[in-house]
Design an enzyme around this catalytic site. Structure first.
Site, mmCIF file in Angstrom:
data_model
loop_
_atom_site.group_PDB
_atom_site.id
_atom_site.type_symbol
_atom_site.label_atom_id
_atom_site.label_comp_id
_atom_site.label_asym_id
_atom_site.label_seq_id
_atom_site.Cartn_x
_atom_site.Cartn_y
_atom_site.Cartn_z
ATOM 1 N N GLU A 33 0.862 -1.201 0.000
ATOM 2 C CA GLU A 33 0.000 0.000 0.000
ATOM 3 C C GLU A 33 0.894 1.245 0.000
ATOM 4 O OE1 GLU A 33 -1.586 0.737 3.950
ATOM 5 O OE2 GLU A 33 -3.339 1.778 3.158
ATOM 6 N N ASN A 35 -7.012 6.227 -1.629
ATOM 7 C CA ASN A 35 -5.916 5.299 -1.362
ATOM 8 C C ASN A 35 -6.143 4.128 -2.325
ATOM 9 O OD1 ASN A 35 -4.084 3.474 -0.301
ATOM 10 N ND2 ASN A 35 -4.569 3.940 1.829
ATOM 11 N N LYS A 60 -9.437 2.010 -1.838
ATOM 12 C CA LYS A 60 -9.640 1.457 -0.481
ATOM 13 C C LYS A 60 -10.994 1.858 0.090
ATOM 14 C CE LYS A 60 -7.022 1.237 3.906
ATOM 15 N NZ LYS A 60 -5.748 1.685 4.523
ATOM 16 N N GLU A 75 -6.057 8.738 7.937
ATOM 17 C CA GLU A 75 -6.540 8.338 6.591
ATOM 18 C C GLU A 75 -7.881 8.972 6.272
ATOM 19 O OE1 GLU A 75 -5.929 4.550 4.720
ATOM 20 O OE2 GLU A 75 -4.838 3.865 6.477
ATOM 21 N N CYS A 128 -4.838 -3.001 2.840
ATOM 22 C CA CYS A 128 -4.540 -2.936 4.273
ATOM 23 C C CYS A 128 -5.725 -3.224 5.187
ATOM 24 C CB CYS A 128 -3.892 -1.597 4.605
ATOM 25 S SG CYS A 128 -3.066 -1.676 6.222
ATOM 26 N N ASN A 179 0.304 -1.132 5.264
ATOM 27 C CA ASN A 179 1.232 -0.381 6.127
ATOM 28 C C ASN A 179 0.602 -0.470 7.512
ATOM 29 O OD1 ASN A 179 3.221 1.985 4.655
ATOM 30 N ND2 ASN A 179 1.609 1.119 3.387
HETATM 31 N N1 CDV Z 1 -2.935 1.387 6.638
HETATM 32 C C1 CDV Z 1 -3.882 0.766 7.373
HETATM 33 O O1 CDV Z 1 -4.993 0.560 6.913
HETATM 34 N N2 CDV Z 1 -3.509 0.408 8.612
HETATM 35 C C2 CDV Z 1 -4.431 -0.228 9.545
HETATM 36 C C3 CDV Z 1 -4.072 0.133 10.966
HETATM 37 C C4 CDV Z 1 -4.461 1.502 11.287
HETATM 38 C C5 CDV Z 1 -4.751 -0.779 11.957
HETATM 39 C C6 CDV Z 1 -4.408 -1.735 9.400
HETATM 40 O O2 CDV Z 1 -5.494 -2.332 9.342
HETATM 41 O O3 CDV Z 1 -3.345 -2.341 9.414
#
Ligand code: CDV
Length: 317
Positions: free
Chosen positions: A47, A110, A127, A146, A172, A197
């Site tokens: 990501e 994103n 996303k 975010e 993510c 991430n």
């Molecule tokens: N970049 C993300 O989406 N990170 C989230 C954190 C904030 C929990 C994740 O689900 O890994």
């Protein structure tokens, strides 16, 4: 006909605020070269792979915010990656911050793209499940903004016919939501590509152990794979970015829910596995044969309700 895809999970180590796009792209091309030597057909990057994970900062200056976004994909900075992938005949998934322009209207997402071995973009995903908050939160040990920088994705969870199979994407935090995989599962997805991430500590619960963060990551990805009879390729940006630690543990998970390859470091690293899309068939035709076993008459709440409504309450949250 064999439907084996040799996949490279191309984990990136940290990108510092001072690193420009060239630093990121050069490192991605080096991983691509390695993937080519190892016979990969598909490479998955993280990501927001082109910059540091900027939502950890509450940035006031609009010009600085915009500097993290890509108005075009590909663009001059990323073109060397597209060119080399095309020369090697390797498809890839790339996560980045998208500035979508429609006349004077600009929107921020994103985003990830799936690029075919011929260098053309096959599909785009934005996303859906944005974690974190929209304004500075003094209670947190660090920020996760975010919801300030992006709007929720508006493209749903499509799957694309590619590489003799059906491929889907998510990003993510999406991996923690069973709906993500199921919507793709209902379209027959055979491989879900996802970049992440994930901060190694919980900004709202700093005492939480790194091991638990890792366990929740693995649990979510392995469950999503098994419950939908699909491969899942989950790839981190890892290590310490400007003093903030990110989880590694990039992995390739089979439709049985097993981790068949994973990274061992927090740096640039390629984990490779041969993924036979036909391995999905057994799960899709037996325990997760949706047509035979799903009972949608009992699932109405899932699309009609967002928050919890307890039996004693009258108002939806
Ligand atoms: N970049 C993300 O989406 N990170 C989230 C954190 C904030 C929990 C994740 O689900 O890994």
């Amino acid at each position: 006909m064999s439907r084996v895809i040799r996949v490279g999970a191309a984990q990136l180590g940290p990108l510092q605020k001072s690193d420009n796009r060239k630093v990121a792209v050069d490192r991605m091309v080096a991983l691509l070269e390695q993937a080519g030597r190892e016979g990969c057909n598909l490479v998955v990057y993280p990501e927001l792979a082109l910059t540091t994970f900027f939502p950890r900062w509450d940035i006031e200056d609009p010009a600085e915010v915009e500097s993290y976004f890509e108005p075009d994909m590909p663009n001059a900075a990323v073109q060397p990656l597209f060119d080399r992938a095309r020369e090697l005949g390797i498809a890839f998934y790339l996560g980045y911050a998208e500035l979508a322009k429609n006349g004077a209207d600009t929107r921020h997402f994103n985003t990830s793209v799936l690029v075919g071995p011929d260098g053309r973009i096959i599909g785009k995903y934005r996303k859906v499940h944005l974690p974190g908050h929209a304004t500075f939160d003094p209670q947190r040990t660090f920020q996760h903004l975010e919801k300030k920088y992006f709007e929720p994705g508006d493209l749903g969870f499509p799957v694309w016919p590619a590489m003799d199979g059906l491929l889907g994407m998510c990003i993510c935090n999406d991996r923690r939501w069973p709906e993500t995989y199921r919507v793709m599962g209902l379209q027959g997805v055979e491989m879900v590509l996802l970049g992440f991430n994930t901060p190694a500590t919980n900004s709202q619960r700093p005492e939480e152990q790194d091991e638990l963060r890792g366990f929740h990551h693995e649990l979510s990805v392995q469950a999503g794979a098994y419950q939908n009879g699909t491969w899942v390729v989950a790839v981190a940006k890892a290590g310490e970015e400007d003093g903030h630690k990110l989880l590694g543990d990039s992995m390739i998970v089979s439709p049985a829910g097993l981790i068949v390859a994973r990274t061992k470091t927090l740096g640039d690293e390629l984990a490779v596995a041969d993924c036979d899309l036909d391995d999905c068939v057994f799960y899709k035709e037996t325990v997760f044969d949706f047509a035979r076993h799903r009972r949608i008459e009992h699932y109405e709440r899932i699309t009609k309700q967002v928050g919890v409504v307890r039996p004693d309450s009258t108002a939806a949250v």
